[in-house]
Design an enzyme around this catalytic site. Sequence first.
Site, mmCIF file in Angstrom:
data_model
loop_
_atom_site.group_PDB
_atom_site.id
_atom_site.type_symbol
_atom_site.label_atom_id
_atom_site.label_comp_id
_atom_site.label_asym_id
_atom_site.label_seq_id
_atom_site.Cartn_x
_atom_site.Cartn_y
_atom_site.Cartn_z
ATOM 1 N N CYS A 60 0.856 -0.777 0.015
ATOM 2 C CA CYS A 60 0.330 0.232 0.477
ATOM 3 C C CYS A 60 0.525 1.315 -0.020
ATOM 4 C CB CYS A 60 -1.774 -0.165 1.251
ATOM 5 S SG CYS A 60 -2.474 -1.108 0.267
ATOM 6 N N LYS A 69 6.334 -6.895 7.006
ATOM 7 C CA LYS A 69 6.316 -6.680 8.063
ATOM 8 C C LYS A 69 6.345 -7.793 9.090
ATOM 9 C CE LYS A 69 1.880 -5.321 8.390
ATOM 10 N NZ LYS A 69 0.979 -4.263 9.084
HETATM 11 P P1 NAD Z 1 -4.167 -8.445 -4.257
HETATM 12 O O1 NAD Z 1 -3.575 -8.422 -5.195
HETATM 13 O O2 NAD Z 1 -4.297 -9.661 -2.609
HETATM 14 O O3 NAD Z 1 -5.896 -9.334 -4.312
HETATM 15 C C1 NAD Z 1 -6.733 -8.746 -5.677
HETATM 16 C C2 NAD Z 1 -7.268 -10.113 -6.620
HETATM 17 O O4 NAD Z 1 -8.113 -10.166 -7.421
HETATM 18 C C3 NAD Z 1 -6.425 -11.135 -6.961
HETATM 19 O O5 NAD Z 1 -6.902 -12.451 -6.355
HETATM 20 C C4 NAD Z 1 -6.820 -10.897 -8.391
HETATM 21 O O6 NAD Z 1 -6.336 -12.053 -9.366
HETATM 22 C C5 NAD Z 1 -7.780 -9.945 -8.480
HETATM 23 N N1 NAD Z 1 -8.437 -10.531 -9.367
HETATM 24 C C6 NAD Z 1 -8.336 -9.195 -10.246
HETATM 25 N N2 NAD Z 1 -8.860 -8.957 -11.445
HETATM 26 C C7 NAD Z 1 -9.867 -9.720 -11.209
HETATM 27 C C8 NAD Z 1 -11.439 -9.651 -11.930
HETATM 28 N N3 NAD Z 1 -11.439 -9.020 -12.911
HETATM 29 N N4 NAD Z 1 -12.470 -10.120 -11.844
HETATM 30 C C9 NAD Z 1 -11.595 -11.280 -10.331
HETATM 31 N N5 NAD Z 1 -10.494 -11.169 -10.000
HETATM 32 C C10 NAD Z 1 -9.481 -10.278 -10.155
HETATM 33 O O7 NAD Z 1 -4.326 -7.345 -3.711
HETATM 34 P P2 NAD Z 1 -4.857 -6.634 -2.075
HETATM 35 O O8 NAD Z 1 -3.664 -6.843 -1.697
HETATM 36 O O9 NAD Z 1 -6.624 -7.565 -2.378
HETATM 37 O O10 NAD Z 1 -5.351 -5.210 -2.286
HETATM 38 C C11 NAD Z 1 -6.598 -5.430 -3.356
HETATM 39 C C12 NAD Z 1 -6.948 -3.515 -3.020
HETATM 40 O O11 NAD Z 1 -7.158 -3.423 -2.119
HETATM 41 C C13 NAD Z 1 -5.822 -2.621 -4.171
HETATM 42 O O12 NAD Z 1 -6.882 -1.907 -4.617
HETATM 43 C C14 NAD Z 1 -4.945 -2.191 -2.999
HETATM 44 O O13 NAD Z 1 -4.849 -0.808 -2.633
HETATM 45 C C15 NAD Z 1 -6.174 -2.511 -1.044
HETATM 46 N N6 NAD Z 1 -5.709 -2.155 0.135
HETATM 47 C C16 NAD Z 1 -4.673 -3.137 0.356
HETATM 48 C C17 NAD Z 1 -4.540 -3.562 1.726
HETATM 49 C C18 NAD Z 1 -3.535 -4.049 2.231
HETATM 50 O O14 NAD Z 1 -3.465 -4.677 3.418
HETATM 51 N N7 NAD Z 1 -3.154 -4.984 1.401
HETATM 52 C C19 NAD Z 1 -5.708 -2.701 2.959
HETATM 53 C C20 NAD Z 1 -6.044 -1.819 2.729
HETATM 54 C C21 NAD Z 1 -6.488 -1.749 0.880
#
Ligand code: NAD
Length: 432
Positions: A262, A322
Amino acid sequence: MKVGIIGTGYVGLPTGVGLAELGNQVTCIDREPSKIEALQAGKITLYEDGLEELFHKNVKAGRIKFTTSMKEGVSSADLVIIAVGTPPHPVTKEADMKYIHAAATELAEHLQGYTVVATKSTVPVGTGDDVEALISKKNPFADFDVVSLPEFLREGFAVHDFFHPDRIVVGANTEKAKAVIKELYKPFEGKTNMLFVKRRSSETIKYASNAFLAIKIHYINEMANFCEKSGADISEVAQGMGLDTRIGNRFLNPGPGYGGSCFPKDTMAMAYMARQNEVEMSLITAAIKGNAERKKQMAGRILDKVKDVKNPKIAVLGLAFKDGTDDCRESPAMDIVGELLLQGADITAYDPKAMGTACGLLGNKISYADDMYACLKDADVLAILTEWNEFKALDLVQAAHLMRHKQIVDCRNLINAEQAAANGFDYQGIGK
Ligand code: NAD
């Protein structure tokens, strides 16, 4: 409520499991068949404290299921949550919206009856308008509202944060959509702050928060550099600062720089949005630059300890960005290991949870140890790069016997400096 969640990553999966635990009927959708097959077979695909047992409990209760079919997850849903990635664009570093746009387009044709589409992914201001336009273009008869529902969970504490959020921010432009989100979060009523704002404000709150936290980390790291030169101790300085309630005591731990999926991407995306809007945001730019340099400085400190050693062996404790997670995305530890490898270092590493993820990224460029003591064998310097609790309990007597040279570069200030010195170590912490 029937909820479809698009994306079963670090946000989508804990959110899906949490919503199922609250009694909702959840369908998690992912385009990666291997993830869905694993989840359908009862195998959890990422590490989060407490997630696995909740996952099994809710699968057994029939409240959560997994599919690659957008139709299956969307057509009967009252609420569709988009939780796909928004990684940095490889060239401009703005948030790459290709997954969001694809998800919006793919879900559109399956909407049936009034549906709220909520974006949980971190997205640039104005994305709600784009998602709305994409859905309307693909399915002009769809009855829907688009809501911004930013996620604030911390990796490593995702389950805890789901059930104990310190705020829920909702950017909804219609009363009908607000009512659906209020219903979803009814169990949290009176227990947390629930803020209803304009959709564009909600989208901005997420970036503004993450950029602020990144700047706070950068600030304490710079203050640690000052302490090293001036004879002050950053732990004492941070403690004294943190007692001021206007400052607060969190995010005042100096270290090897911020990382994770992030802060790095969100600071870059915010800087890009500022440039697009012709607004000067010098603090964010300084944090981005300083954070990149920080990791190089840490690698320099480690290499400096072995500059006179022939074929030095470096032991690395910690690879995750982390503690509490197996996520190595933008991990400072991985960047530092990368710098060390550039200088031809021979590295053995250990991490309690991230060995699999790290191995997927580094392959056989480094060696992997089964535990922290195996990692130390014949090492010329120990570099502590992630703040895992188990590293705090390192037995220094045993470590001293195992290592070839007794040197520690502790980038997380986990080891007691006096005890290290008493055991004959040349110990270097941060900001001391
Ligand atoms: P991630 O990469 O772990 O997971 C995203 C998932 O979405 C993947 O499994 C991917 O295969 C799937 N995906 C992508 N396109 C798709 C589609 N069209 N149809 C179905 N599945 C699809 O990402 P994440 O860490 O979970 O982050 C997701 C969002 O949340 C980001 O915008 C991130 O900035 C935000 N976010 C993340 C966190 C964190 O701690 N990881 C915290 C707050 C916000």
